[in-house]
Design an enzyme around this catalytic site. Sequence first.
Site, PDB file in Angstrom:
ATOM      1  N   ASP A  26     -26.332  18.310  42.848  1.00 46.71           N
ATOM      2  CA  ASP A  26     -25.666  17.437  41.945  1.00 46.71           C
ATOM      3  C   ASP A  26     -25.065  16.291  42.628  1.00 46.71           C
ATOM      4  O   ASP A  26     -24.747  16.363  43.862  1.00 46.71           O
ATOM      5  CB  ASP A  26     -24.227  18.246  41.172  1.00 46.71           C
ATOM      6  CG  ASP A  26     -23.329  18.835  42.358  1.00 46.71           C
ATOM      7  OD1 ASP A  26     -23.637  19.225  43.254  1.00 46.71           O
ATOM      8  OD2 ASP A  26     -22.043  18.542  41.851  1.00 46.71           O
ATOM      9  N   GLU A  53     -21.058  21.364  43.381  1.00 46.61           N
ATOM     10  CA  GLU A  53     -20.246  20.872  44.399  1.00 46.61           C
ATOM     11  C   GLU A  53     -19.424  19.818  44.146  1.00 46.61           C
ATOM     12  O   GLU A  53     -18.442  19.699  44.652  1.00 46.61           O
ATOM     13  CB  GLU A  53     -21.441  21.003  45.571  1.00 46.61           C
ATOM     14  CG  GLU A  53     -20.644  20.780  47.034  1.00 46.61           C
ATOM     15  CD  GLU A  53     -19.715  19.704  47.602  1.00 46.61           C
ATOM     16  OE1 GLU A  53     -18.923  19.658  48.234  1.00 46.61           O
ATOM     17  OE2 GLU A  53     -20.001  18.641  46.891  1.00 46.61           O
TER      18      GLU A  53
HETATM   19  N1  BES Z   1     -20.800  16.257  51.143  1.00 47.69           N
HETATM   20  C1  BES Z   1     -19.388  16.108  50.911  1.00 47.69           C
HETATM   21  C2  BES Z   1     -18.492  16.753  51.867  1.00 47.69           C
HETATM   22  C3  BES Z   1     -18.430  16.013  53.205  1.00 47.69           C
HETATM   23  C4  BES Z   1     -17.977  14.667  53.201  1.00 47.69           C
HETATM   24  C5  BES Z   1     -18.313  16.802  54.263  1.00 47.69           C
HETATM   25  C6  BES Z   1     -17.727  14.157  54.238  1.00 47.69           C
HETATM   26  C7  BES Z   1     -18.107  16.237  55.545  1.00 47.69           C
HETATM   27  C8  BES Z   1     -18.016  14.665  55.446  1.00 47.69           C
HETATM   28  C9  BES Z   1     -19.391  16.978  49.609  1.00 47.69           C
HETATM   29  O1  BES Z   1     -20.179  16.573  48.707  1.00 47.69           O
HETATM   30  C10 BES Z   1     -18.094  16.342  48.810  1.00 47.69           C
HETATM   31  O2  BES Z   1     -17.966  15.100  48.413  1.00 47.69           O
HETATM   32  N2  BES Z   1     -17.167  17.275  48.601  1.00 47.69           N
HETATM   33  C11 BES Z   1     -16.030  16.899  47.758  1.00 47.69           C
HETATM   34  C12 BES Z   1     -15.409  18.255  47.480  1.00 47.69           C
HETATM   35  C13 BES Z   1     -14.683  18.230  46.340  1.00 47.69           C
HETATM   36  C14 BES Z   1     -15.179  17.463  45.085  1.00 47.69           C
HETATM   37  C15 BES Z   1     -14.142  19.665  45.844  1.00 47.69           C
HETATM   38  C16 BES Z   1     -15.047  16.068  48.537  1.00 47.69           C
HETATM   39  O3  BES Z   1     -15.128  16.353  49.997  1.00 47.69           O
HETATM   40  O4  BES Z   1     -14.253  15.192  48.076  1.00 47.69           O
HETATM   41 MN    MN Z   2     -22.106  16.816  49.622  1.00 50.23          MN
HETATM   42 MN    MN Z   3     -19.966  14.671  47.653  1.00 52.99          MN
END
Ligand code: BES
Ligand code: MN
Ligand code: MN
Length: 462
Positions: free
Chosen positions: A92, A156
């Site tokens: 997604d 995610e």
């Molecule tokens: N890939 C990211 C997480 C991430 C970003 C890890 C930068 C390390 C460095 C993931 O897809 C993401 O965006 N996660 C969200 C989680 C939320 C929607 C619950 C986030 O971090 O905002």
């Molecule tokens: Mn991600």
């Molecule tokens: Mn993300």
Amino acid sequence: MTLSDTVSLPEIVQSQAAQAQAELFELLRIPSVSADPAHRGDMQRAAEYLQAKLTALGFAARIDATAGHPLVYAEHLHAPGAPTVLIYGHYDVQPEAPLEMWHTPPFEPTIRDGRIYARGATDDKGQAYAHVRGVQALQGLGALPVNLKFLLEGEEEIGSPNLEAYLRAHIAELKADAVVISDGSRFAPDVPTVTYGLRGLSYVEVNVTGANRDLHSGSYGGAAPNPIAALATIIARLKDDQGRVTIPGFYDGIEPLTNEERAIWAALPHDDAEFAASIGATALPGEAGYTTLERLWGRPTLDVNGIWGGYQGEGSKTVIASKAGAKISMRLVPGQDPERITKAIQAYIPTIAPEGAQVEVTAMHGGQPVKIDLDNPYVRAAGRALSRVYGKAPSYTRGGGSIPIVSAFRELLQAPVVLVDFGLNADAPHSPNESFAVADYHNGILTSAYLLQEIAEVEEHG
Ligand code: BES
Ligand code: MN
Ligand code: MN
């Protein structure tokens, strides 16, 4: 003579590059935006694309429905005695808005200056699909040297609301010696990275009501409560002038950064002025007493993600709005529990709201912070794989983002998690013009293949 005597993995990856790119493009063309119910069919199509590809690679691959979007589970368990690896990623993507800021359409992948531009290019379709292609490259050498499971979810970006229940229901099936995830950013273009920490998250929406209808600002101004002004006051009171969050108990239980960790981070090639310039900012405001990297990786914070209320059309309208609202995220570090923090802000906001502001604080979603123990053979295998690709040993850094399911992997599967990231923050995930360097995609594919080879050599597995 076997095939592996004649060709090397880099040669295979090179020879498969055009096909690897074409397949990623197909996946990127599917607008699998999990937040938007209008894209339900696209979620299913993206899952089907991945299922078909993994089936073609010899996996037993299926699509499992959840209460939300489907996930893809696939396994290839034909390496008796070898370790079992679970690769997690997400298909997604974030919404593409604001569309007008994109130079080329978000779901028509385009190459410019050696980069693939598309929503999801780096987060996470490009990084997740690098593992799929890593498998294909390895198969060019012969049989896969490890047992492999893929878990590719479609929720995610909305907080993985159904994944933990899925894990609980499939613990035996998902059992693995290690979980590998590529869904973050390496430290810098020339710095290969193993990530050993992610921040957690608590996300709330605040709604403020003043009067029971929008009012004439002349007839009522000076007497009626103004929910926009009240919201501004609330937001201003959430942090003090030292950049510290004022919610009572917010910092309780936080693991302090060790001097050793602070020294390692201080030695990384980071420059505040360059960092500010890279985002076009004139300053880097944050918690006093901590460096930028410490504030990004090792300290919690609070940010307003959106705000609304009142008249926003052309010209002016003399009106006192009845309602205003804001979305607020808090990034958390080990020692903080998202549920406790959510309850704390829900209790606190009414106490800092100005008179006449009726406030409601609704919990949206959350995620546990994680810090990963680097002392295990799977992390060392990742270090060797990265050294083979980049010709230098990786740096070990934390990330500021969140992957909500990581702590559940660790607790429910009791398996070490290896975060080996192929992208960069400069890829602009979640932003307009998200991209992924073609070279990073190819290095990701090669890293994945080498990593599985290195893990195959790990002896002390279950
Ligand atoms: N890939 C990211 C997480 C991430 C970003 C890890 C930068 C390390 C460095 C993931 O897809 C993401 O965006 N996660 C969200 C989680 C939320 C929607 C619950 C986030 O971090 O905002
Ligand atoms: Mn991600
Ligand atoms: Mn993300």
